[in-house]
Design a protein around this motif. Structure first.
Motif, PDB file in Angstrom:
ATOM      1  N   ALA A  25      51.903  40.671  30.892  1.00  0.00           N
ATOM      2  CA  ALA A  25      50.971  39.874  31.702  1.00  0.00           C
ATOM      3  C   ALA A  25      50.911  40.388  33.134  1.00  0.00           C
ATOM      4  O   ALA A  25      49.826  40.498  33.712  1.00  0.00           O
ATOM      5  CB  ALA A  25      51.386  38.406  31.684  1.00  0.00           C
ATOM      6  N   LEU A  26      52.054  40.707  33.701  1.00  0.00           N
ATOM      7  CA  LEU A  26      52.065  41.203  35.080  1.00  0.00           C
ATOM      8  C   LEU A  26      51.353  42.552  35.186  1.00  0.00           C
ATOM      9  O   LEU A  26      50.608  42.787  36.141  1.00  0.00           O
ATOM     10  CB  LEU A  26      53.503  41.304  35.591  1.00  0.00           C
ATOM     11  N   LYS A  27      51.532  43.411  34.191  1.00  0.00           N
ATOM     12  CA  LYS A  27      50.824  44.699  34.189  1.00  0.00           C
ATOM     13  C   LYS A  27      49.321  44.498  34.032  1.00  0.00           C
ATOM     14  O   LYS A  27      48.523  45.136  34.718  1.00  0.00           O
ATOM     15  CB  LYS A  27      51.351  45.596  33.068  1.00  0.00           C
ATOM     16  N   GLU A  28      48.934  43.608  33.122  1.00  0.00           N
ATOM     17  CA  GLU A  28      47.509  43.339  32.920  1.00  0.00           C
ATOM     18  C   GLU A  28      46.886  42.743  34.179  1.00  0.00           C
ATOM     19  O   GLU A  28      45.776  43.143  34.569  1.00  0.00           O
ATOM     20  CB  GLU A  28      47.320  42.383  31.738  1.00  0.00           C
ATOM     21  N   ALA A  29      47.573  41.803  34.792  1.00  0.00           N
ATOM     22  CA  ALA A  29      47.047  41.166  36.002  1.00  0.00           C
ATOM     23  C   ALA A  29      46.879  42.185  37.117  1.00  0.00           C
ATOM     24  O   ALA A  29      45.871  42.173  37.837  1.00  0.00           O
ATOM     25  CB  ALA A  29      47.984  40.041  36.449  1.00  0.00           C
ATOM     26  N   GLU A  30      47.830  43.071  37.253  1.00  0.00           N
ATOM     27  CA  GLU A  30      47.771  44.087  38.310  1.00  0.00           C
ATOM     28  C   GLU A  30      46.627  45.065  38.064  1.00  0.00           C
ATOM     29  O   GLU A  30      45.949  45.492  38.991  1.00  0.00           O
ATOM     30  CB  GLU A  30      49.112  44.826  38.395  1.00  0.00           C
ATOM     31  N   SER A  31      46.386  45.392  36.808  1.00  0.00           N
ATOM     32  CA  SER A  31      45.351  46.378  36.494  1.00  0.00           C
ATOM     33  C   SER A  31      43.940  45.783  36.452  1.00  0.00           C
ATOM     34  O   SER A  31      42.959  46.525  36.435  1.00  0.00           O
ATOM     35  CB  SER A  31      45.649  47.046  35.148  1.00  0.00           C
TER      36      SER A  31
END
Length: 142
Positions: A25-31
């Motif tokens: 989720a954190l990677k998706e949110a950042e991207s």
């Protein structure tokens, strides 16, 4: 509310319940090229967890399992691809554990002593609200 706008990445995460989904989720949110909202269940000293904050990861897992804090990811990019935007990162909640969970925190366990005449009604309402939240989240994914 943010998911209903359709252009906001939204996730609720819990490291103690599903660390891989939290990282994803954190990677998706950042991207994501737009607004992102990530809400993390993070117990604090004021919750009054029995056994102290050393048990916070266990507490996070219990919160998710009983339905107190559902974890999911909503990615608008998937909707644009014709896929469901909502991904639920937990099993169906076991509400039989709800009362046991809330009673592990001082903020809830004091209720029967502080307000005995209202305690049962308030605890039941809290459980019912958790069930209703879960049903709304599931419907959003349809």
């Amino acid at each position: 509310i943010a998911m209903s706008y359709g252009h906001t990445y939204v996730a609720q995460i819990s490291l103690g319940a599903n660390p891989m989904a939290a990282i994803k989720a954190l990677k998706e949110a950042e991207s994501y090229d737009g607004p992102s909202l990530v809400i993390c269940y993070a117990p604090c000293a004021n919750h009054g967890i029995k056994g102290g904050l050393a048990n916070s990861m266990k507490q996070e897992k219990m919160a998710v399992e009983c339905g107190y804090f559902p974890i999911f990811r909503y990615d608008p990019r998937l909707v644009k691809e014709g896929k469901p935007g909502l991904q639920i990162d937990m099993a169906e909640p076991d509400y039989t554990k709800f009362r046991d969970f809330v009673m592990t925190e001082t903020r809830f366990s004091q209720l029967p002593r502080v307000n005995p005449s209202e305690a049962e009604e308030l605890l039941t309402k809290s459980e019912n609200y958790a069930k209703a939240r879960w049903e709304r989240i599931k419907k959003f994914g349809l």
